[in-house]
Design a protein around this motif. Sequence first.
Motif, PDB file in Angstrom:
ATOM      1  N   THR A   1      -5.819  -7.199  -6.593  1.00 49.53           N
ATOM      2  CA  THR A   1      -5.069  -7.358  -5.349  1.00 49.53           C
ATOM      3  C   THR A   1      -4.536  -8.777  -5.218  1.00 49.53           C
ATOM      4  O   THR A   1      -5.241  -9.753  -5.452  1.00 49.53           O
ATOM      5  N   TYR A   8      -5.137   1.814   0.180  1.00 50.72           N
ATOM      6  CA  TYR A   8      -5.877   0.705   0.802  1.00 50.72           C
ATOM      7  C   TYR A   8      -7.289   0.603   0.232  1.00 50.72           C
ATOM      8  O   TYR A   8      -7.818  -0.491   0.046  1.00 50.72           O
ATOM      9  N   ALA A  15       0.823  -1.217   0.000  1.00 49.90           N
ATOM     10  CA  ALA A  15       0.000   0.000   0.000  1.00 49.90           C
ATOM     11  C   ALA A  15       0.854   1.263   0.000  1.00 49.90           C
ATOM     12  O   ALA A  15       0.542   2.232  -0.698  1.00 49.90           O
ATOM     13  N   LYS A  33      -1.748  -7.194   1.555  1.00 49.12           N
ATOM     14  CA  LYS A  33      -2.418  -6.888   0.286  1.00 49.12           C
ATOM     15  C   LYS A  33      -1.399  -6.199  -0.595  1.00 49.12           C
ATOM     16  O   LYS A  33      -0.835  -5.163  -0.230  1.00 49.12           O
ATOM     17  N   LEU A  38      -6.847  -1.260  -2.928  1.00 49.66           N
ATOM     18  CA  LEU A  38      -6.536  -2.666  -2.659  1.00 49.66           C
ATOM     19  C   LEU A  38      -7.755  -3.435  -2.153  1.00 49.66           C
ATOM     20  O   LEU A  38      -7.821  -4.662  -2.288  1.00 49.66           O
ATOM     21  N   VAL A  70      -0.045  -5.503  -4.962  1.00 49.04           N
ATOM     22  CA  VAL A  70      -0.444  -5.454  -6.366  1.00 49.04           C
ATOM     23  C   VAL A  70       0.810  -5.647  -7.205  1.00 49.04           C
ATOM     24  O   VAL A  70       1.865  -5.109  -6.885  1.00 49.04           O
TER      25      VAL A  70
END
Length: 83
Positions: free
Chosen positions: A57, A47, A32, A64, A50, A66
Amino acid sequence: MAVTIFRGCFFDAGKEIMSRELLETMPDVMDAKQLAEVLRISKAGAYNLLNSPDFPTLRIGGRKLVMKQDLLDWLRSHTNGKG
């Protein structure tokens, strides 16, 4: 998030959010904090992305993340124009 691509750069409301140089230096997998830095948004905004159902995600344990390519694909699919 409505993003426009022009000459390989990503723009939001006319403001450049990602240059070609930034794209080349960003990590292949981002958390994040890194996502917020790359998109120039708050960590809370990262967030929110996400946690969005259509955002790509990657969940590993409680983290979390990416992947860079998934982020770029997602941005392209949410553009107002083609670049």
